[in-house]
Every structure is written in C-alpha cells, then in structure tokens.
Design an enzyme around this catalytic site. Structure first.
Site, PDB file in Angstrom:
ATOM      1  N   ASP A 159       6.739  -2.856   0.237  1.00 17.30           N
ATOM      2  CA  ASP A 159       6.198  -4.213   0.348  1.00 17.30           C
ATOM      3  C   ASP A 159       5.058  -4.479  -0.626  1.00 17.30           C
ATOM      4  OD1 ASP A 159       8.018  -4.580   2.444  1.00 17.30           O
ATOM      5  OD2 ASP A 159       6.565  -3.889   3.929  1.00 17.30           O
TER       6      ASP A 159
ATOM      7  N   GLY B 222      13.125  -5.588   2.049  1.00 23.18           N
ATOM      8  CA  GLY B 222      12.947  -7.037   2.196  1.00 23.18           C
ATOM      9  C   GLY B 222      12.097  -7.496   1.029  1.00 23.18           C
TER      10      GLY B 222
HETATM   11  P1  GDP Z   1       8.528  -6.103  -1.702  1.00 19.23           P
HETATM   12  O1  GDP Z   1       9.265  -5.493  -0.571  1.00 19.23           O
HETATM   13  O2  GDP Z   1       7.784  -5.088  -2.506  1.00 19.23           O
HETATM   14  O3  GDP Z   1       9.365  -6.988  -2.580  1.00 19.23           O
HETATM   15  O4  GDP Z   1       7.412  -7.028  -1.056  1.00 19.23           O
HETATM   16  P2  GDP Z   1       7.608  -8.048   0.191  1.00 19.23           P
HETATM   17  O5  GDP Z   1       8.321  -9.245  -0.293  1.00 19.23           O
HETATM   18  O6  GDP Z   1       8.137  -7.333   1.365  1.00 19.23           O
HETATM   19  O7  GDP Z   1       6.098  -8.346   0.543  1.00 19.23           O
HETATM   20  C1  GDP Z   1       5.209  -8.873  -0.395  1.00 19.23           C
HETATM   21  C2  GDP Z   1       4.703 -10.216   0.122  1.00 19.23           C
HETATM   22  O8  GDP Z   1       3.581 -10.617  -0.649  1.00 19.23           O
HETATM   23  C3  GDP Z   1       5.704 -11.337  -0.004  1.00 19.23           C
HETATM   24  O9  GDP Z   1       5.495 -12.245   1.043  1.00 19.23           O
HETATM   25  C4  GDP Z   1       5.347 -11.986  -1.335  1.00 19.23           C
HETATM   26  O10 GDP Z   1       5.706 -13.351  -1.399  1.00 19.23           O
HETATM   27  C5  GDP Z   1       3.857 -11.839  -1.325  1.00 19.23           C
HETATM   28  N1  GDP Z   1       3.211 -11.682  -2.640  1.00 19.23           N
HETATM   29  C6  GDP Z   1       3.652 -11.057  -3.748  1.00 19.23           C
HETATM   30  N2  GDP Z   1       2.701 -11.063  -4.694  1.00 19.23           N
HETATM   31  C7  GDP Z   1       1.638 -11.716  -4.169  1.00 19.23           C
HETATM   32  C8  GDP Z   1       0.327 -12.022  -4.658  1.00 19.23           C
HETATM   33  O11 GDP Z   1      -0.065 -11.679  -5.761  1.00 19.23           O
HETATM   34  N3  GDP Z   1      -0.496 -12.693  -3.794  1.00 19.23           N
HETATM   35  C9  GDP Z   1      -0.124 -13.066  -2.540  1.00 19.23           C
HETATM   36  N4  GDP Z   1      -0.990 -13.699  -1.779  1.00 19.23           N
HETATM   37  N5  GDP Z   1       1.110 -12.788  -2.054  1.00 19.23           N
HETATM   38  C10 GDP Z   1       1.961 -12.113  -2.865  1.00 19.23           C
HETATM   39  P1  IMO Z   2      10.751  -2.758   0.738  1.00 19.53           P
HETATM   40  O1  IMO Z   2      11.833  -2.552  -0.305  1.00 19.53           O
HETATM   41  C1  IMO Z   2       8.274  -1.145   3.902  1.00 19.53           C
HETATM   42  C2  IMO Z   2      10.004   1.997   6.413  1.00 19.53           C
HETATM   43  C3  IMO Z   2      10.277   1.653   7.850  1.00 19.53           C
HETATM   44  C4  IMO Z   2      10.047   3.006   8.498  1.00 19.53           C
HETATM   45  C5  IMO Z   2      10.612   3.969   7.454  1.00 19.53           C
HETATM   46  C6  IMO Z   2      12.056   4.414   7.735  1.00 19.53           C
HETATM   47  O2  IMO Z   2      10.748  -4.113   1.327  1.00 19.53           O
HETATM   48  O3  IMO Z   2       9.442  -2.319   0.196  1.00 19.53           O
HETATM   49  P2  IMO Z   2      14.403   3.192   7.508  1.00 19.53           P
HETATM   50  O4  IMO Z   2      14.931   1.962   8.188  1.00 19.53           O
HETATM   51  O5  IMO Z   2      14.392   3.101   6.016  1.00 19.53           O
HETATM   52  O6  IMO Z   2      15.038   4.456   7.970  1.00 19.53           O
HETATM   53  O7  IMO Z   2      12.873   3.285   8.013  1.00 19.53           O
HETATM   54  O8  IMO Z   2      10.559   3.282   6.212  1.00 19.53           O
HETATM   55  N1  IMO Z   2      10.614   1.083   5.411  1.00 19.53           N
HETATM   56  C7  IMO Z   2       9.943   0.179   4.715  1.00 19.53           C
HETATM   57  N2  IMO Z   2       8.642  -0.190   4.771  1.00 19.53           N
HETATM   58  N3  IMO Z   2       9.088  -1.710   2.988  1.00 19.53           N
HETATM   59  C8  IMO Z   2      10.373  -1.334   2.910  1.00 19.53           C
HETATM   60  O9  IMO Z   2      11.198  -1.791   1.939  1.00 19.53           O
HETATM   61  C9  IMO Z   2      10.877  -0.379   3.815  1.00 19.53           C
HETATM   62  N4  IMO Z   2      12.074   0.178   4.026  1.00 19.53           N
HETATM   63  C10 IMO Z   2      11.914   1.088   4.999  1.00 19.53           C
HETATM   64  O10 IMO Z   2       9.386   0.686   8.337  1.00 19.53           O
HETATM   65  O11 IMO Z   2       8.673   3.257   8.594  1.00 19.53           O
HETATM   66 MG    MG Z   3       9.445  -5.654   1.480  1.00 21.08          MG
END
Ligand code: GDP
Ligand code: IMO
Ligand code: MG
Length: 429
Positions: A13, A40
């Site tokens: 994330d 996600g």
């Molecule tokens: P990913 O799994 O690494 O693609 O990240 P996620 O989408 O799960 O979580 C990142 C969250 O931070 C999302 O809601 C993005 O829209 C948001 N995001 C990404 N870059 C920035 C930033 O520079 N500032 C803020 N405030 N939100 C950001």
């Molecule tokens: P993105 O791509 C954050 C975490 C789960 C759990 C552990 C194992 O959005 O960064 P799993 O379902 O993979 O067997 O769960 O890994 N986890 C993540 N945490 N971002 C993700 O993906 C994750 N994918 C799995 O929360 O702790």
């Molecule tokens: Mg994510």
C-alpha cells in the site's frame, strides 16, 4: 529499451498504483508478475477512483497490460474486475489485456481453506486477505495446481482437478467442513473458460518480442518487500516473492532486463494484518496519520496500522531489490505535524540493532530509536518542484536520502496523477 520495475519497500500500500499509472504514460506495456487479487492498487484520475486488484495499472491508460506467469488468478475475481472497470468506462479488450497461459488458478477451495485456517489460528492468525493466495501458491509448489492453460484441456483438467480435490478434501474433512465436489468445480471452469480464453496468450513471447522492437516495459510489483515469503517478517507475510528478482521469474523477461528498479515508500509506515511493526503508533499521532492518509485497506476495508518512517527496514528493502531510486509518496499526509520522527535503529535492552532482527518474535520486542525533525506546517499538495517545498519538508527528504543512501526520483503529494514531482526519470539512463 529501458524498462522499469516498481517495488513496494514496506508492507504494501505504498502508492504503487498511483506511481505505476503516472509512469505508464512513458511505458508501452505494464506487467504484473506476482501476487493476485490480494493487491489493491488505487488510481485517482479526474476525481474518479479506480481500484485494481488483478489487472495491471497500465490498463487505465489503455496500455498493453500483461498478467504474467507468476500471478495467481482467480477467474471469477478477474471477470468481476473486468466488468467493474468496463462499467467505469475503461476499454478492456483482448488486444489490451493478455494473461499468461501458465499463471496459476485460484479456485473456490483455496479461498475456503485460507479463511478456515485463519479461523483455526485464532489470535495467532496472519490476517490474510482471505482470497486464497497462500493455498493457491502451495498448490503451485506442490505441483497439483491447475493453470490457465488447463482450462482448455478438458481431458487433463479432470485428472488434475481430481488430484487437487482429493488433497484438499483431506484438509476439509479434518476441519470438519463440507467436502468439495469435483463436478461443481468443473462446471464453474466450463463457465469461466470461454470468457477468459480471448485474453490467454504466450506472454513470455509477447514480452520478448515487444521489448526487442523497442517497447518500454513497466513491471508492476504488488505487496511490499517486508511481505516477501523469503525476506519478509515471516510468517506474517504473503505467499510470493515480492522483491525485484521476481519481476524476471514471474514474467520471463530474464534478470538483466528488468531495468531501473524504483522502490516505492510512503513518507511514514503502514501495515495491514498482523505481525511486527516497531514504529507503530497506537496513539493520537497514529490516528491522525490514518485519518489524513485515509489508511483503510482497498481489498478488505480494514484499518491500516500506522507509524513513523522506519529507515532500518527501508535500507533492507533497498538491498534486497538493488533499488536504483525511490518514489516517496504521501508526503502531504505529514503536512501538519509539529515534529516528525524517523526510526534509525532498534534497541532491545542494551543491544542496538542497525539491521532487521532475525525473527518476527525478536522484531516484536525491539523498540525504535528515532531522530526527530521539525515539521513544516504547510501544504505540499501540488507543489511543482523540490525547491518550492517548505524548507523543513525538503530537509526531511534530504535526511531520508542521506540515511538510506539512495536518491528520491519521484515525489507524490496527493492521490491525483498530476501531483507528482519528477526528479530523475527512471526511463532515461
Ligand atoms: P498500492 O497498493 O501500493 O497501490 O497503494 P494503495 O492504493 O493500496 O494505497 C495507497 C493510497 O494512498 C491510495 O488511496 C492512493 O490513492 C493514495 N495515495 C497515493 N499517493 C498519495 C499521495 O502522495 N498522497 C496522498 N494523500 N494519497 C496518496
Ligand atoms: P498491495 O499490492 C498490504 C497482507 C495481508 C496479510 C498478509 C498475507 O495493495 O500493496 P495474503 O492474503 O496475501 O495471504 O495475506 O499480507 N497483504 C497486503 N498488505 N498491501 C497488499 O497489497 C497486501 N497483500 C497482502 O494483509 O497481512
Ligand atoms: Mg494496496
């Protein structure tokens, strides 16, 4: 042609989706190489939010998007995600989306077993996303998985499925659960196979052919380095390798062609699910970060645990993936803090740790040692260049660069595509 590999440097994330989308303007092809719909990835464009789990983020820009052999594919989740994105107005055609015929399938029993096992573990659970990721990768390594190509080989599919069902029914029986019927899974596969078929291709060949023609490829990592099955905070990890070498394994490109390796890190740290987290803040500061950063999981909606930036684990991630440059995201979330801390080492009793403790148990016990910097109390969203940043924000960035010994190539100050400062273009040598 220069390729770029994007890797999460924390516990996932980090904002990979946003950065991949931004970089995709310079790429011809985007490839996912591990993980599944446990990921996600959020992309915000013209106030519209797209949430991708299985599809490469390049699909938003209409780039050729490839699901490589290292990915675990739940056919129902895939079809559902394609439908949702089509309803959001995206074009998803067999010309734009290619799925490796050798990607592993996630089937309903994987999800069932994932969820049941977590229930059995009680308070020791990993906190998985419950998507069947672990059991599907186990089947792959156990050589009883069904793969995308098996959808179209009815004879062998039955043999493979019988074998897998036999194996999983032993577990389900042990758990006191209803057994699975091969015929039910077979009917499901009959239903999904023709929907997916137009997208299935020899992705290794496509990747090599297109790269040879001079097309730029962007390899999109999912999860983060500390969730890696070998190098993460085991057992609180996911079931795939999430670090840069996997870009080669999970796509077939070959290790010398994964290109510039861009590590993505938030300006602070988050984690979703259980496991050690030395800089976690269970206080008002942690709550403030969660609120300002909107730190709730994309896949499960769970609250993300929040804490200060941990340079010990960041340095570890840099080593594991030979990171060439960093994309620092969510700097704006720290805009209104009196002081900001960076963890520079850990301690346990008299012992100081400058590197990661060797087990999750030990990591759970260490205390962070911080360096404290003054906050900047000003808005960084939309700032167009580094020298226009508040003085203390720039100091924070320079401090991170100095501690980890790697320069920041991109800086993100909001979820929106345009709020990104380019410092060093990863596609230009
Ligand atoms: P990913 O799994 O690494 O693609 O990240 P996620 O989408 O799960 O979580 C990142 C969250 O931070 C999302 O809601 C993005 O829209 C948001 N995001 C990404 N870059 C920035 C930033 O520079 N500032 C803020 N405030 N939100 C950001
Ligand atoms: P993105 O791509 C954050 C975490 C789960 C759990 C552990 C194992 O959005 O960064 P799993 O379902 O993979 O067997 O769960 O890994 N986890 C993540 N945490 N971002 C993700 O993906 C994750 N994918 C799995 O929360 O702790
Ligand atoms: Mg994510």
């Amino acid at each position: 042609m220069p390729n770029v590999t994007v890797i999460g440097c924390q516990w996932g994330d980090e904002g990979k989706g946003k950065i991949v989308d931004w970089l995709a303007s310079k790429a011809d092809i985007v490839v996912r190489f591990q993980g599944g719909h446990n990921a996600g990835h959020t992309i915000v464009l013209d106030k519209k939010t797209y949430k991708l789990s299985l599809l490469p983020s390049g699909i938003i820009r209409g780039k050729l998007s490839i699901i490589g052999n290292g990915v675990v594919v739940d056919p129902l989740a895939l079809i559902n995600e394609i439908d949702i994105l089509k309803n959001q107005g995206l074009k998803i055609t067999p010309e734009l989306l290619k799925i490796s015929y050798s990607a592993t399938l996630i089937l309903p029993y994987h999800q069932l077993i994932d969820v049941e096992r977590e229930k059995q573990k009680g308070k020791n659970k990993i906190g998985t996303t419950g998507r069947g990721i672990g059991p599907a990768y186990e089947d792959k390594i156990g050589r009883r998985a069904l793969r995308v190509c098996d959808l179209y080989d009815i004879e062998n599919r039955k043999i493979f499925l019988n074998n897998a069902v036999l194996h999983h029914n032993i577990t389900l029986k042990g758990l006191g659960k209803k057994l699975i019927k091969t015929s039910d899974i077979n009917s499901l596969l009959d239903k999904v196979a023709p929907i997916i078929e137009p997208f299935v291709d020899d992705t290794v060949e496509i990747i090599h052919r297109e790269n040879k023609k001079g097309k730029n490829i962007l390899f999109e990592g999912a999860q983060g380095s500390l969730l890696d099955i070998d190098y993460g905070t085991y057992p609180y990890v996911t079931s795939s390798n999430t670090i840069a070498p996997q870009a080669a394994i999970g796509s077939g490109i070959g290790p010398s062609n994964i290109g510039y390796i861009l590590g993505i890190t938030k300006a602070y740290t988050t984690r979703v699910g259980n496991g050690p987290f030395p800089t976690e803040l269970n206080d008002q500061i942690g709550e403030k970060i969660r609120k300002k950063g909107n730190e709730f999981g994309v896949v499960t909606g769970r609250k993300r645990r929040c804490g200060w930036l941990d340079s010990v684990l960041l340095k570890y991630a840099v080593k594991l993936s030979s990171i060439n440059g960093i994309a620092l995201t969510k700097l704006d979330v720290l805009d209104n803090f009196k002081e900001i801390k960076i963890c520079v080492s850990y301690k346990l009793g008299d012992k100081i740790f400058k590197t990661l403790p060797t087990s999750a148990v030990l990591m759970n016990k260490v205390q962070p040692i911080y360096e404290t910097l003054e906050g900047w109390n000003a808005c960084t969203k939309g700032v167009e260049s580094l020298n226009k940043l508040p003085k203390n924000a720039l100091k924070y960035i320079k401090k991170i660069e100095k501690i980890i010994g790697i320069d920041i190539s991109l800086l993100s100050t909001s979820p929106e595509r345009e709020d990104t400062i380019l410092i060093k273009d990863p596609f230009i040598k």
